[in-house]
Design a protein around this motif. Structure first.
Motif, PDB file in Angstrom:
ATOM      1  N   UNK A 163      44.965  34.688  16.445  1.00 38.97           N
ATOM      2  CA  UNK A 163      43.891  35.651  16.197  1.00 38.97           C
ATOM      3  C   UNK A 163      44.513  36.970  15.760  1.00 38.97           C
ATOM      4  N   UNK A 168      42.794  41.365  19.656  1.00 36.54           N
ATOM      5  CA  UNK A 168      43.117  40.912  21.013  1.00 36.54           C
ATOM      6  C   UNK A 168      43.432  42.134  21.895  1.00 36.54           C
ATOM      7  N   UNK A 200      40.562  37.728  33.646  1.00 33.39           N
ATOM      8  CA  UNK A 200      40.038  38.033  32.312  1.00 33.39           C
ATOM      9  C   UNK A 200      41.150  38.024  31.262  1.00 33.39           C
ATOM     10  N   UNK A 202      43.805  36.169  31.469  1.00 34.06           N
ATOM     11  CA  UNK A 202      44.095  34.739  31.285  1.00 34.06           C
ATOM     12  C   UNK A 202      43.070  34.112  30.334  1.00 34.06           C
ATOM     13  N   UNK A 203      41.801  34.474  30.510  1.00 32.12           N
ATOM     14  CA  UNK A 203      40.739  33.950  29.644  1.00 32.12           C
ATOM     15  C   UNK A 203      40.960  34.372  28.194  1.00 32.12           C
ATOM     16  N   UNK A 204      41.212  35.664  27.983  1.00 27.18           N
ATOM     17  CA  UNK A 204      41.325  36.196  26.616  1.00 27.18           C
ATOM     18  C   UNK A 204      42.573  35.654  25.912  1.00 27.18           C
ATOM     19  N   UNK A 206      43.988  32.738  26.620  1.00 26.61           N
ATOM     20  CA  UNK A 206      44.062  31.266  26.722  1.00 26.61           C
ATOM     21  C   UNK A 206      44.198  30.591  25.355  1.00 26.61           C
ATOM     22  N   UNK A 207      43.474  31.103  24.379  1.00 27.23           N
ATOM     23  CA  UNK A 207      43.503  30.471  23.063  1.00 27.23           C
ATOM     24  C   UNK A 207      44.751  30.789  22.261  1.00 27.23           C
TER      25      UNK A 207
END
Lengths: 210, 210
Positions: A163, A168, A200, A202-204, A206-207
């Motif tokens: 991304x 990010x 949060x 970790x979530x952001x 993750x991809x």
């Protein structure tokens, strides 16, 4: 004679500049305390002048208006915060640990003056475009620190650049700022906020994991 | 005789209630316009009363203070927004299209009154705990709609529940709210915001893709 005059003049200017600087600092200190106690709207220039032990005229000699005064406090805080966050990230070997060390430094910095932080975010939604531009300049080095950590993660092979890394970094910063609501309204501790933010982050990220 | 009295009384109460309701609506309409034009701090109860063509006493008969009045506007907007977002998500077959349809409905709703939206976010950082609780209640159905779409995505096999889905919904909502800064300070159009938010939704959901 000329030489003496030349060497005296800068000294005079310096004394005057020093006095002016001391006045500014007294005002900023009083203003910081009043904004923390009463919020932005609740503290007037008159209150701030009284707390600093000077006339409103003396305050206006250093600051054009309350908004400039408040902006100076935020800018000084962002500069101090950039340094604290930069120090905190030193020597961290993973993206997550570096980011969390930075955000912890942020919580350590703002927790003693939470109402000032909240007032800063509040005012940032309704101030002028020039205040917004000034604040973006002050926040940019912090976003850059986040970006730097993301790029270091890519170099180490921890992350893959899937991304726009600036997006990010912005999303992480926004999430960090937003997390303070839990401190302001729910009395969450710095540890509580760090636990929430770790999830949060970790979530952001993750991809982007390699 | 008793029957007539019984049937008359509710009619009287209804007329009185109707008049009271009409007063409230006139005040809310005037207040909405002034808050949009002048922001929260810039509009006083006196201004609002004058714009509504009534006395400040008449305003205070309906609302305890400016904060309650403003809270009523936000709550009404969140209820209308919940309906608009729910309608927008109908029939969408992917998580991304459902979420983006919801957020587009949000932009459509708030764009005509951007300064009011900004004032709402600003005030939300410094209001009382009871205002915060009230607002959370009003926003909850919207977060639930987001959560519902995430769960539908899991059921369709689009997403895998790798993170706390409530946290994902909160992060999406926070990112959506934050996106308005670009509209307020940079004059971005609704289309511009949708492009930005689409990228952020993709980023946040990336780690949950099946």
């Amino acid at each position: 004679m000329r030489v003496i005059a030349a060497s005296t003049r800068p000294a005079k200017i310096t004394r005057r500049a020093l006095a002016k600087q001391q006045t500014r600092e007294k005002v900023l200190l009083a203003a910081r305390q009043l904004f923390t106690e009463r919020g932005y709207e609740g503290a007037t220039i008159r209150d701030i002048a009284r707390a600093a032990g000077m006339s409103t005229g003396a305050v206006f000699a250093s600051f054009a208006d309350k908004s400039e005064l408040f902006g100076d406090i935020l800018t000084a805080d962002h500069a101090a915060l950039t340094e604290a966050m930069s120090d905190a990230a030193q020597g961290k070997t993973t993206v997550d640990s570096a980011l969390m060390a930075m955000f912890k430094a942020g919580y350590d910095f703002h927790y003693p003056q939470l109402p000032l932080f909240a007032a800063g975010v509040a005012v940032s939604w309704t101030w002028t475009e020039s205040s917004e531009q000034r604040n973006r300049e002050a926040v940019r080095p912090i976003r850059d620190l986040i970006l730097q950590q993301l790029r270091a993660g890519v170099e180490r092979g921890e992350l893959v650049e899937r991304h726009d890394m600036r997006l990010v970094a912005s999303t992480l910063w926004d999430t960090y700022v937003r997390s303070y609501r839990r401190a302001v309204f729910d009395g969450w501790s710095s540890d509580d906020l760090q636990t929430l933010l770790r999830d949060q982050v970790a979530l952001i990220l993750a991809g982007l994991r390699a």
